[in-house]
Design a protein around this motif. Structure first.
Motif, PDB file in Angstrom:
ATOM      1  N   MET A  90       0.829  -1.194   0.000  1.00 22.08           N
ATOM      2  CA  MET A  90       0.000   0.000   0.000  1.00 22.08           C
ATOM      3  C   MET A  90       0.869   1.252   0.000  1.00 22.08           C
ATOM      4  O   MET A  90       0.576   2.228  -0.701  1.00 22.08           O
ATOM      5  CB  MET A  90      -0.928   0.000   1.214  1.00 22.08           C
ATOM      6  N   LEU A  91       1.953   1.235   0.774  1.00 27.12           N
ATOM      7  CA  LEU A  91       2.866   2.373   0.782  1.00 27.12           C
ATOM      8  C   LEU A  91       3.517   2.559  -0.590  1.00 27.12           C
ATOM      9  O   LEU A  91       3.674   3.680  -1.074  1.00 27.12           O
ATOM     10  CB  LEU A  91       3.932   2.171   1.859  1.00 27.12           C
ATOM     11  N   LYS A  92       3.882   1.451  -1.212  1.00 21.03           N
ATOM     12  CA  LYS A  92       4.470   1.507  -2.552  1.00 21.03           C
ATOM     13  C   LYS A  92       3.467   2.049  -3.570  1.00 21.03           C
ATOM     14  O   LYS A  92       3.841   2.759  -4.512  1.00 21.03           O
ATOM     15  CB  LYS A  92       4.935   0.101  -2.958  1.00 21.03           C
ATOM     16  N   ALA A  93       2.178   1.718  -3.368  1.00 24.32           N
ATOM     17  CA  ALA A  93       1.138   2.180  -4.287  1.00 24.32           C
ATOM     18  C   ALA A  93       0.967   3.691  -4.245  1.00 24.32           C
ATOM     19  O   ALA A  93       0.588   4.321  -5.241  1.00 24.32           O
ATOM     20  CB  ALA A  93      -0.187   1.494  -3.958  1.00 24.32           C
ATOM     21  N   VAL A  94       1.246   4.299  -3.081  1.00 26.02           N
ATOM     22  CA  VAL A  94       1.068   5.744  -2.913  1.00 26.02           C
ATOM     23  C   VAL A  94       2.170   6.529  -3.607  1.00 26.02           C
ATOM     24  O   VAL A  94       1.945   7.650  -4.098  1.00 26.02           O
ATOM     25  CB  VAL A  94       1.002   6.097  -1.409  1.00 26.02           C
ATOM     26  N   LEU A  95       3.388   5.989  -3.692  1.00 20.82           N
ATOM     27  CA  LEU A  95       4.544   6.738  -4.184  1.00 20.82           C
ATOM     28  C   LEU A  95       4.343   7.365  -5.566  1.00 20.82           C
ATOM     29  O   LEU A  95       4.700   8.534  -5.769  1.00 20.82           O
ATOM     30  CB  LEU A  95       5.785   5.843  -4.186  1.00 20.82           C
ATOM     31  N   PRO A  96       3.775   6.640  -6.560  1.00 19.90           N
ATOM     32  CA  PRO A  96       3.616   7.268  -7.881  1.00 19.90           C
ATOM     33  C   PRO A  96       2.669   8.460  -7.883  1.00 19.90           C
ATOM     34  O   PRO A  96       2.688   9.268  -8.820  1.00 19.90           O
ATOM     35  CB  PRO A  96       3.053   6.127  -8.747  1.00 19.90           C
ATOM     36  N   ALA A  97       1.836   8.599  -6.839  1.00 21.09           N
ATOM     37  CA  ALA A  97       0.893   9.715  -6.768  1.00 21.09           C
ATOM     38  C   ALA A  97       1.516  10.966  -6.157  1.00 21.09           C
ATOM     39  O   ALA A  97       0.900  12.033  -6.172  1.00 21.09           O
ATOM     40  CB  ALA A  97      -0.341   9.300  -5.955  1.00 21.09           C
ATOM     41  N   LEU A  98       2.728  10.858  -5.622  1.00 24.20           N
ATOM     42  CA  LEU A  98       3.374  11.987  -4.969  1.00 24.20           C
ATOM     43  C   LEU A  98       4.060  12.890  -5.996  1.00 24.20           C
ATOM     44  O   LEU A  98       4.683  12.403  -6.935  1.00 24.20           O
ATOM     45  CB  LEU A  98       4.402  11.492  -3.951  1.00 24.20           C
ATOM     46  N   PRO A  99       3.946  14.216  -5.824  1.00 21.48           N
ATOM     47  CA  PRO A  99       4.648  15.139  -6.729  1.00 21.48           C
ATOM     48  C   PRO A  99       6.146  14.865  -6.727  1.00 21.48           C
ATOM     49  O   PRO A  99       6.731  14.537  -5.690  1.00 21.48           O
ATOM     50  CB  PRO A  99       4.325  16.520  -6.134  1.00 21.48           C
ATOM     51  N   ARG A 130       7.898   5.567 -11.442  1.00 20.18           N
ATOM     52  CA  ARG A 130       6.968   5.916 -12.519  1.00 20.18           C
ATOM     53  C   ARG A 130       6.544   4.660 -13.278  1.00 20.18           C
ATOM     54  O   ARG A 130       7.384   3.832 -13.644  1.00 20.18           O
ATOM     55  CB  ARG A 130       7.629   6.911 -13.483  1.00 20.18           C
ATOM     56  N   HIS A 131       5.250   4.512 -13.527  1.00 25.20           N
ATOM     57  CA  HIS A 131       4.740   3.358 -14.258  1.00 25.20           C
ATOM     58  C   HIS A 131       4.891   3.558 -15.758  1.00 25.20           C
ATOM     59  O   HIS A 131       4.668   4.645 -16.281  1.00 25.20           O
ATOM     60  CB  HIS A 131       3.270   3.110 -13.900  1.00 25.20           C
ATOM     61  N   GLN A 132       5.280   2.479 -16.433  1.00 22.14           N
ATOM     62  CA  GLN A 132       5.450   2.515 -17.873  1.00 22.14           C
ATOM     63  C   GLN A 132       4.093   2.470 -18.558  1.00 22.14           C
ATOM     64  O   GLN A 132       3.175   1.805 -18.093  1.00 22.14           O
ATOM     65  CB  GLN A 132       6.279   1.308 -18.330  1.00 22.14           C
ATOM     66  N   ARG A 133       3.960   3.200 -19.635  1.00 18.75           N
ATOM     67  CA  ARG A 133       2.753   3.123 -20.453  1.00 18.75           C
ATOM     68  C   ARG A 133       2.933   2.034 -21.503  1.00 18.75           C
ATOM     69  O   ARG A 133       3.971   1.927 -22.131  1.00 18.75           O
ATOM     70  CB  ARG A 133       2.488   4.470 -21.135  1.00 18.75           C
ATOM     71  N   THR A 139       6.101  -1.543 -11.777  1.00 19.97           N
ATOM     72  CA  THR A 139       6.143  -0.436 -12.735  1.00 19.97           C
ATOM     73  C   THR A 139       5.810  -0.889 -14.159  1.00 19.97           C
ATOM     74  O   THR A 139       5.558  -0.049 -15.029  1.00 19.97           O
ATOM     75  CB  THR A 139       7.515   0.253 -12.725  1.00 19.97           C
ATOM     76  N   ALA A 140       5.793  -2.198 -14.411  1.00 21.31           N
ATOM     77  CA  ALA A 140       5.380  -2.699 -15.725  1.00 21.31           C
ATOM     78  C   ALA A 140       3.867  -2.608 -15.902  1.00 21.31           C
ATOM     79  O   ALA A 140       3.368  -2.688 -17.036  1.00 21.31           O
ATOM     80  CB  ALA A 140       5.834  -4.144 -15.910  1.00 21.31           C
ATOM     81  N   PHE A 141       3.121  -2.447 -14.789  1.00 27.23           N
ATOM     82  CA  PHE A 141       1.672  -2.262 -14.884  1.00 27.23           C
ATOM     83  C   PHE A 141       1.431  -0.862 -15.444  1.00 27.23           C
ATOM     84  O   PHE A 141       2.051   0.107 -14.998  1.00 27.23           O
ATOM     85  CB  PHE A 141       1.037  -2.408 -13.503  1.00 27.23           C
TER      86      PHE A 141
END
Length: 295
Positions: free
Chosen positions: A18-27, A36-39, A94-96
């Motif tokens: 859950m903590l890892k899930a929050v990180l990409p949402a942080l400025p 950063r998640h790959q597109r 991050t591959a998601f």
């Protein structure tokens, strides 16, 4: 090409995930390499756990918070508990293609081919599938299969919505398109700590469910009920009327702000039971669902 398989000997710990899930949402932090998640397409990997056993105390706690009475068989929503850590593991990689905290649980379909008893050992496999356009972004499915002795007994399709550009018309009609929630006289008074209670059992401690303050940080006026709790409580209410083998589809619409009072209604037509959850003060539909015999 055969998908790569990752095997887990125990359930992944959900709190670090859950903590890892929050990180990409942080400025700033969310744009760093490794966060950063790959597109792109859905990751070509299957996450699996074998020999999963049901803990009696955990099952009892789940039954209590979701309203299920005693029964030799597991509630149809309960195998989701064994899969949730795998879901988080897949979504935080991050591959998601989407950051987890930006996703909305839009739809959920569970097919129970036969009841699973509490003393049975089962295998769980999770994968991502069917990345597709939506008029306001994209949809992607998490597909969970449960088998016993090699035989399929349960399947869940969790449909997630990512808002953004580059979408388009859906390629197929939504399963519950045009279905409306029936009127209902059964009222549920939902306390403000419901998200924390369900989160303690399920491991889903997403901040939007826990406290008004943590939910406001993500744009909600208050904390909201878990969609899977709402679905489970619907099935608990229908428990005596469910067949042994069935599919239950739900669409989550307006979030349930906590605390609140909502109304549950159901109606049966032939082999199909339609049900829904609607607000009492504001007649907004929170969930609509259908139970049909499994094919």
């Amino acid at each position: 090409m055969t998908a790569r398989t990752r095997t887990f000997t125990s359930a992944p710990s959900t709190l670090p995930l859950m903590l890892k899930a929050v990180l990409p949402a942080l400025p700033v932090v969310g744009g760093l390499p490794g966060i950063r998640h790959q597109r792109g397409n859905e990751p070509d990997v299957v996450l699996e756990r074998r020999g999963v056993r049901t803990d009696a105390a955990h099952l009892a706690a789940y039954r209590e918070v979701c309203g299920f009475g005693p029964n030799p068989a597991l509630p149809a929503t309960y195998p989701h508990m064994a899969a949730f850590g795998l879901h988080l593991t897949l979504m935080t990689d991050t591959a998601f293609p989407f950051a987890p905290m930006g996703l909305v649980h839009l739809r959920n379909s569970i097919t129970q081919l036969r009841p699973i008893t509490a003393d049975e050992t089962f295998d769980v496999a999770v994968r991502a599938a069917d990345l597709r356009p939506h008029p306001k972004g994209h949809l992607i499915d998490l597909v969970t299969d449960v088998s016993i002795g090699g035989d399929a007994v349960w399947r869940e399709i969790t449909t997630l919505f990512s808002r953004g550009r580059g979408g388009g018309a859906e390629v197929s009609t939504a399963p519950l398109h045009g279905v409306e929630a029936p009127d209902g006289a059964v009222q549920w008074k939902l306390p403000g700590d419901l998200g924390r209670r369900y989160g303690a059992v399920s491991g889903d401690r997403n901040p939007i469910h826990l406290y008004p303050l943590t939910a406001k940080a993500f744009g909600f006026p208050s904390n909201i009920a878990h969609g899977m709790w709402t679905k489970a409580n619907c099935l608990a209410t229908l428990q005596s009327r469910l067949p042994e083998a069935y599919t239950v589809d739900v669409e989550f619409q307006k979030p349930i702000l906590l605390p609140s009072t909502v109304a549950f209604g159901s109606e049966k037509s032939g082999d199909t039971t339609t049900f829904g959850v609607v607000g009492v003060k504001k007649a907004s539909t929170h969930l609509v669902g259908q139970v049909t015999p499994a094919a």
